[in-house]
Structure formats: structure tokens, C-alpha cells
Scaffold this active site. Structure first.
Site, short mmCIF file in Angstrom:
data_model
loop_
_atom_site.label_atom_id
_atom_site.label_comp_id
_atom_site.label_asym_id
_atom_site.label_seq_id
_atom_site.Cartn_x
_atom_site.Cartn_y
_atom_site.Cartn_z
N ASP A 134 26.95 -44.72 2.32
CA ASP A 134 25.75 -43.89 2.20
C ASP A 134 25.19 -44.08 0.79
O ASP A 134 25.96 -44.20 -0.16
CB ASP A 134 26.14 -42.43 2.45
CG ASP A 134 24.94 -41.52 2.45
OD1 ASP A 134 23.96 -41.85 3.13
OD2 ASP A 134 24.99 -40.47 1.78
N ASP A 172 28.57 -38.13 2.83
CA ASP A 172 28.80 -36.78 2.32
C ASP A 172 28.01 -35.72 3.05
O ASP A 172 28.18 -34.54 2.79
CB ASP A 172 28.47 -36.72 0.82
CG ASP A 172 27.05 -37.20 0.51
OD1 ASP A 172 26.29 -37.46 1.47
OD2 ASP A 172 26.71 -37.31 -0.67
N ASP A 225 26.45 -37.75 8.41
CA ASP A 225 27.44 -38.83 8.37
C ASP A 225 28.66 -38.58 9.26
O ASP A 225 29.42 -39.50 9.53
CB ASP A 225 27.95 -39.03 6.93
CG ASP A 225 26.84 -39.44 5.98
OD1 ASP A 225 26.00 -40.25 6.39
OD2 ASP A 225 26.81 -38.94 4.85
#
Length: 862
Positions: free
Chosen positions: A319, A601, A605
Site C-alpha cells: 500500500d 493499514d 486492505d
């Protein structure tokens, strides 16, 4: 859909539902909470520890030992089975908390309109069609359609990955837009950071976007790690081989006229010799020791079996926001007074300086610019903690770097809106009313007539105007977010004095580039996945060394799964993606045979974290991401992922060392028994004499082998471990190199042991004691033969040295203490030690030469 169409579809109106209607809907559709699937009971988790072919063989050996009256053997085997189950149970019985964490994201109370009156209601009782009144700071309890808004800004970073709060308003959007671009919708679990709104609830509970994520998390199957798969295959093959050998031996003995129970005991001894009883327990302990070491490196493993998966990881899906970047807007460039000034520092730290032509720059001439950035601002920065918009916080931090403080009284304010694209404040400064403006450069420049030059307004020429707009465009192409600043003391707001431009970005973390280079050297591909725009992602990617082949979520929607599987090997950056996209990306990479790690996070996700081979969450992740992950980084340093991969590789190498050590030792024991029976050694009564008893074999496999094997679990990594390519999924635990080593060393041990066994017959007790002790000594020497393949020195592992010393002392106790003689049917040895040592030296020298030849032949290191 229009506002009216949405209200009609939901059977609602602007004055809200009646209390009766709300209660009926609550009864029909249930409370506004996330449901969860039934979890495995503690008993089921415990019983699952026995689902292993090796354990099945041990259970069979336990019952046969009981049946023929060998209670000591039965007790030892039972102890091993129970120890393994207990260790596995305590490591694996961690209830899935993803859904509980998602529940925490829902607000406990919210303001609704019922019966035409505003009232506070539990978020559990909110139903589709309810009209909500939401203000700054409110946590949104359900998915809603905006019917009225005023300067509304929403932080959706946990759901979409967006760095900056987005503007929302009542509007009709295109039908094809994804979650990130639904500017007329509010989503459950997100937070209003500015403005207010009135909205109608469109979805509750599991039908919300968070509910869909919860369902994705629950539907993700429990992962089986590469090591687990390999151990399962290995256990089945070993079990079949053991059964075949035992049956052959039993039949051969019976054909030679031996007693059934005598031959059955010999067959059991052979089974015990072949099966590495300590394998399940030692692998678990080896992983547990690795986990303890990883904690010291800021990595916390939630699932023990995932440690070795790190070692075979060859793709990391990272990410962007908060993982590769700081999730902190930072001003990087300033254009003012005809100068392009670079700003150093990162995040919300006030440390940094200003550079012009690579030299330190005095910011006195920019005081009015910084002052406007501070006064036309609603954020607060306390230390490095931000309250409000991150973009405005970046302006405060930049002023602080320049030493500018300004707290003049605010008389009025025109808030920023997505329509106007600027914000205005009016402050009283030394008795004068001064208007400060910040906003989109193209909008501000239309209202600027003057330009500030050294603190004095001058007329803004066409050339200067064009240059400012060109610089703005150049900054925007670098994915910098650009704001223009102006002021006026005149009554006409159309005659502004241009002060300058400030360009900012959510910067990459300092250590990430080096970590990415280590990944590249280790054969690991890193892919960026983000909810941000492609231009921003590519700009950050370019700074970090990513390729520039980017694909957006909209483009992914047009790709079939088959096409994505084909294309994913070339895609470096995925932008504007939603949770379903992340799942598809992970699945496509996995179907190409990759072992995929996913970092993240946010709530968005969680499904991909769970579906990946190993999910990695970071320190300040949402609870949802943490609970869905296999591994947590206790701080947000990307380098710890690389350190964890190194540790994972080292742990896998240590497990391979153990398996090599245990199987080569067991191969020696099996060959000793098998060949002895084929030769037909006899005692003084004419019965077949076997070199090793079942209880002696168990002692060797558990105590003499077990202690050095455990010490291998803390062996240091090979110096070149991060310069090797990742293991392939199809690679077995036992490589050609290891297989040949096991056979050759096993054969050498067999010849050495049987030669000494034959020498001391017909004294069976002495011959067995010599054979027993020779195997113990040979196996201790075998440990260092294996470690030398990894270029690891003997003195690098103090625990191994201690284990060897303890193993030798325990063997001496078995030989020389009366209780040892009784339990293990041994006799004290004297000069026989000279023969044992001599044979060991020969096997060591021949074995070292054989190992070198095998490495040359197979072109494999281990």
C-alpha cells in the site's frame, strides 16, 4: 440517481421516517451491526493438531507398543504426540477478531430525524431510509446518500487509502465510478472532518461497503503455508515407505521361522527409526524461536506457520499511503519573488531548511506568504499530532520551519468549497482589515492584479502571470499539490496581491528506497497498490525506483481475470483501486505461481491481507487490518519487512538443516536395522540379533538428536542469504543435493555401525551398546558437516555447542549409570571407545569429500 429518486426508492422523505416505520424495518432487516461466521472451538483447534501423517504413524506405533507390552516405548511416544499437540494448540488458538474490529468502527450513537423531530439514536437501530444529521467529527454509522451539505469534507483514508480528506456534496455522479469517486455518498466507519450534511441511509450492516469487506474477510480460506504443504507430502511419502519396509521385514522374518511378536517388535523398531518423531515439535519450536528473534527486529508474527512463508515470498504488494509514504503532507517547493525555493524535512516535524540554488535561503522576504498560510488555516499541530486537514497542517509546519508565528484576530471566514476552490479569512492586523486567500492557482490568479516583490505590491504583468501558471503546471505534473496565496487590504476582493505558490506531497519514507534495493537483490518484486490518483502514485514511484507501468481501477474493471493474470507480471503500480481490485490483484499474482505478501493499514486492505500468502500490517493500522494480517510491524519502517524476509529465509534454512540432519541420521538407523536383518546376525540362541532396540532409537531421535536439532533453530543465517533468489513453490524440502547426502551419509553410518556390531558379537549387550553409542557420536559429528555447507563456523552457535556437550553427557549416563543400563539394556564401555572414535573420523573425512562432490554434481548449495 437524483435526491428525489433515492428517497422514493427507499420509501422515505426529507422529514425522515416515522418511529413506527423505523421499528418495522429494524424488525425486518435486523440491527445495524456486522455479523460473523461461527468460529472453531478450542477442542476443534486442539484436535486439528493430530491431522498429520507423521502423527498417525506415531499413534499406530503407540498402540502396537501397548499391545506387545513395551510400555516404556508407548509412554515416550505418547509424550511426543501430546507435546506436539499442546505446542501447536497454544500457537494457533487465536480467535479471528477481524469482525470485532470492524464493529468498533461503527459509531455508538447518531443524530436522526424521526417523526419530523431531531433525536439521538443508537447506531444499532439505524435503518435504510433514516435521515441523518451529521457534523464535523461525526463517525458515519451507515452508507448514506447526501441530500444536503455545507463545505463537507470526509476522511475516507481507512476505506479508500486516500491521503487527503475529500470534498463531498449533494450531486448525481456517473454510474461507472468506484467507491473513491462517489462524491455524493458517505460510507460507514468514515469520519467527517469538516462541514456538515444531511443524508439518507441507503445500506446498513453487511450491505455497507465495510460489510462487504467483512464478508470478504470471512470468506477468505485459511491459508496453508508452503512448509505445511511440503511437510504433508513428505509425511505421506515417508509413511508409505515405512509401511512397505515394515511389512517386508515382518514377512521375511516369519519366512525364516522367527516368532511373530519378536518380528513385530523389530518392525516397530524400524518404523520408529524411520519416522523423525521430533519433526513436528522441533519445527514448531524452531518457528517459535524465530518469532522471538523477530520481535527484537520490530516484527510481530500473529501466525507462527507464516514465518517460513516470508522466506519464499517473491512479490510484495505494498500500500502506498502510510507504508511507502509518511501519510503526512509536506511542502516541498515554494515559488515567490521570482525564485523557486526547495524545502527540506519530512512529515510534521519542524526540522528543515529552505534552499535556493542549493544554498541556504533567508526566508525574511517570504514572511507575508507564510503569514497568509497560517492565518488562512483551520488546522492545529500539537507536536507531530495533527488536528484537521493534513494540507493545512503542512502550511503550519512550513511556517514554523521559517520561524513565523501569527495569531492575529480573525474577523470573518469564507470556508473552502469544491465549487469555489479557495478559502478566505479576514484578520485584523495593526488596526487594518486584511483579507488572506489560498486556493487553486488557476482560480486565485484570475483575481490577482498585483504581485508582492520584497514586501511591496507591484503590477502583475502578462509575462509574470504566464510564468506563474507555467510553474504551477510543471509542479502539478510532478504530482505535487499546489496552492496559491494572496492578500489585499482593499475593499475589492478582485484586486488581490499574489504572494506565491506552495507545492506539497505525501513524501516517501527515507529508508524505503534502500529497502526496495535489498528486495531487488533478493529477487523480490515490489508492487505499489493505492487508492490515490495514477499521477501521484507514479511520481512517488519514480522517486523510489518503481517502474512507471501503471493501471487504474477503472482499467482493471475492463480486464478479464485471464487478462489480468497475463498482464500482472508487467504492472508496477495499481492506482484508484477498491477492495475487490486488491483481491483480484493478489489472486492473479498467486495464480502465476508467486508467493505474495501484502502490506496495508486500512480497512480497505483487510480482505487482500487475508487472501495473500502473508498479510503485513503496520503499527498504526486500523484494528481490522491488524487482525486480518499474519504479521505486524511495530513501527512504520519498510526496511523491517526486508529484515523479516531475511529472518524467514534463515528460519527455513534452519528447518532444512534439521530435516537433513534428522533424516540422514534416521536413514543410517533404518539401513543399520534393515541390512542387519538381511544379513541375519544371530545371538548365542540362534535368534536374529538387531543392533538397536526400539527404546534406544527413541532415545537417539528425541534426546541425542533433539537437543542439537533445537540448537539449529537459532543458527545464524548464511552470509549470502539475501543475495539468493527466493525458493520456488514447487521446490520440495528435500532437494537432489539433500537427498543424495542423506543416502550417502546413511550408507556410511550403516557400514561403520554394522562393522563394530559384528566385531563384538555374540555378546549382544556389548555389541548393541557399541552400535548405539557409535550412532550417537556419528550424528553429533553430522551436525557440523551440514552446517559447513552454509559456510557457518562451529563456534558461531553457543547453544549448539552446549547441546552437543549435554547430548554426550546424557549418553555417558545411559552407558555408565545402573538405571540407564536397566532402561536401555546397555553395558559400560572401555577400550571400545577407541574403535568408536576411529570409525567416526573416517566417516567424517569420507562424508566431507562426498558432500563436496554432490554439490558439484547437483549445482545446489543445500
Amino acid at each position: 440517481m437524483s435526491k428525489g429518486a433515492v428517497l422514493r426508492e427507499l420509501g422515505s422523505k426529507a422529514t425522515g421516517l416515522t418511529q413506527k416505520e423505523a421499528e418495522e424495518r429494524l424488525h425486518q432487516y435486523g440491527p445495524n451491526q456486522l455479523t460473523e461466521k461461527k468460529k472453531a472451538s478450542a477442542l476443534k483447534v486442539f484436535l486439528s493438531q493430530f491431522k498429520s501423517f507423521i502423527v498417525y504413524i506415531l499413534i499406530a506405533a503407540f498402540f502396537v507398543s501397548l499391545f506387545i507390552g513395551e510400555f516404556i516405548d508407548a509412554g515416550v511416544i505418547a509424550g511426543i504426540i501430546i507435546l506436539n499437540a499442546v505446542l501447536g494448540f497454544f500457537q494457533e488458538f487465536k480467535a479471528e477478531k477481524s469482525i470485532e474490529a470492524l464493529k468498533k468502527l461503527t459509531a455508538p450513537n447518531t443524530v436522526v430525524i424521526r417523526d419530523g423531530k431531531v433525536r439521538e439514536e443508537s447506531s444499532l437501530h439505524v435503518v435504510a431510509g433514516d435521515i441523518l444529521e451529521l457534523e464535523e467529527g461525526a463517525k458515519i454509522p451507515a452508507d448514506c446518500y447526501i441530500i444536503e451539505s455545507h463545505n463537507l469534507k470526509v476522511d475516507e483514508s481507512a476505506l479508500t487509502g486516500e491521503s487527503v480528506p475529500g470534498s463531498k456534496k449533494e450531486d448525481v455522479t456517473d454510474k461507472e465510478v468506484g467507491v473513491s469517486d462517489r462524491t455524493n455518498m458517505l460510507f460507514s466507519g468514515t469520519i467527517i472532518v469538516g462541514g456538515r450534511a444531511k443524508a439518507v441511509v441507503t445500506a446498513t450492516a453487511m450491505k455497507t461497503e465495510i460489510g462487504k469487506i467483512a464478508d470478504l474477510v470471512q470468506s477468505a480460506e485459511q491459508k496453508i503455508t508452503p512448509l505445511q504443504k511440503k511437510l504433508q507430502k513428505f509425511g505421506i511419502k515417508l509413511g508409505i515407505a515405512v509401511i512397505v519396509i515394515c511389512v517386508v521385514i515382518l514377512i521375511m522374518g516369519l519366512l525364516r521361522g522367527q516368532e511373530f511378536f519378536h518380528m513385530l517388535m523389530i518392525s516397530i523398531s524400524l518404523a520408529v527409526a524411520a519416522v523423525p518423531e521430533g519433526l513436528p515439535a522441533v519445527v514448531t519450536i524452531c518457528l517459535a524461536l524465530g518469532v522471538q528473534r523477530m520481535i527484537k527486529k520490530n516484527v510481530l508474527m500473529r501466525r507462527l506457520s507464516s514465518v517460513e512463508t516470508l522466506g519464499s515470498t517473491n512479490v510484495i504488494c505494498s500500500d502506498k499511503t502510510g507504508t511507502l509514504t509518511c501519510n503526512e503532507m509536506t511542502v516541498r517547493l515554494i515559488y515567490a519573488n521570482g525564485k523557486l525555493i526547495q524545502v527540506t524535512g519530512a512529515g510534521y516535524s519542524s526540522e528543515g531548511s529552505f534552499l535556493f540554488n542549493h544554498k541556504k535561503f533567508d526566508t525574511k522576504e517570504l514572511r507575508k506568504l507564510f503569514e497568509t498560510g497560517v492565518l488562512c488555516n483551520n488546522a492545529q499541530v500539537e507536536g507531530e499530532r495533527v488536528i484537521g486537514d493534513p494540507t493545512e497542517a503542512a502550511l503550519l509546519v512550513t511556517a514554523k520551519k521559517a520561524g513565523v508565528k501569527s495569531n492575529y484576530k480573525r474577523l470573518d471566514e469564507i470556508p473552502f468549497s469544491s465549487d469555489k476552490k479557495y478559502m478566505t479569512t479576514i484578520n485584523e492586523i495593526k488596526g487594518k482589515r486584511v483579507m488572506h486567500v489560498k486556493g487553486a492557482p488557476e482560480i486565485i490568479m484570475k483575481r490577482c492584479v498585483f504581485i508582492d516583490k520584497g514586501g511591496r505590491p507591484s503590477h502583475l504583468s502578462k509575462q509574470e502571470r504566464k510564468k506563474i501558471l507555467d510553474i504551477n503546471e510543471a509542479m502539478a505534473k510532478k504530482a505535487l499539490r499546489v496552492l496559491a496565496f494572496a492578500y489585499t487590504t482593499k475593499a475589492k476582493p478582485e484586486e488581490l496581491v499574489f504572494l506565491g505558490l506552495m507545492a506539497m506531497i505525501d513524501p516517501p519514507r527515507d529508508e524505503v528506497r534502500e529497502a526496495l534495493l535489498r528486495c531487488e537483490n533478493a529477487g523480490i518484486r515490489v508492487v505499489m497498490i493505492t487508492g490515490d490518483h495514477a499521477l501521484t502514485a507514479k511520481a512517488i514511484g519514480s522517486q523510489l525506483g518503481f517502474g512507471q507501468n501503471a493501471v487504474t481501477g477503472a482499467e482493471l474493471d475492463k480486464m478479464s481475470d485471464k487478462e489480468l493474470i497475463k498482464q500482472c507480471k508487467k504492472i508496477d503500480i495499481y492506482a484508484r483501486v477498491n477492495p475487490e481490485h486488491k483481491m483480484r490483484i493478489v489472486e492473479a499474482l498467486k495464480k502465476r505461481g508467486n508467493v505474495v505478501a501484502m502490506t496495508g493499514d486500512g480497512v480497505n486492505d483487510a480482505p487482500a491481507l487475508k487472501r495473500s500468502d502473508i498479510g503485513i500490517a503496520v503499527s498504526d493500522s486500523t484494528d481490522v487490518a491488524k487482525e486480518a494480517a499474519d504479521m505486524l510491524l511495530t513501527d512504520k519502517h519498510f526496511k523491517h519487512i526486508v529484515n523479516a524476509v531475511e529472518e524467514g529465509r534463515g528460519i527455513y534454512d534452519n528447518i532444512k538443516k534439521f530435516i537433513n540432519y534428522m533424516l540422514s541420521s534416521n536413514m543410517g538407523e533404518v539401513l543399520v536395522l534393515f541390512v542387519a536383518i538381511m544379513i541375519g546376525f544371530r545371538d548365542s540362541l540362534g535368534k536374529i540379533a538387531i543392533p538397536l532396540l526400539a527404546v534406544q532409537i527413541l532415545w537417539i531421535n528425541l534426546v541425542t538428536d533433539g537437543l542439537p536439532a533445537l540448537a539449529l533453530g537459532v543458527d545464524p543465517s548464511s552470509p549470502n542469504i539475501m543475495k539468493q533468489r527466493p525458493r520456488k513453490k514447487k521446490d520440495g524440502i528435500i532437494t537432489k543435493n539433500m537427498g543424495l547426502n542423506i543416502i550417502v551419509i546413511g550408507a556410511l553410518m550403516c557400514v561403520a555401525v554394522l562393522a563394530l556390531f559384528a566385531k563384538y558379537l555374540p555378546d549382544v549387550a556389548k555389541a548393541q551398546t557399541v552400535a548405539f553409542t557409535t550412532i550417537v557420536v556419528l550424528e553429533i559429528v553430522r551436525v557440523q558437516m551440514i552446517r559447513s555447507q552454509y559456510k557457518i563456523s562451529f563456534f558461531s552457535n553457543k547453544w549448539l555447542i552446549g547441546a552437543i556437550v549435554v547430548s554426550l553427557l546424557l549418553q555417558l549416563a545411559v552407558i555408565y549409570l545402573p538405571i540407564g543400563n536397566k532402561l536401555f539394556k546397555t553395558v559400560p564401555l572401555g577400550l571400545e571407545w577407541l574403535w568408536i572414535i576411529g570409525v567416526t573420523v573416517v566417516v567424517f573425512l569420507v562424508g566431507r569429500y562426498a558432500s563436496q562432490w554432490i554439490r558439484t554434481y547437483t549445482h545446489e548449495l543445500d
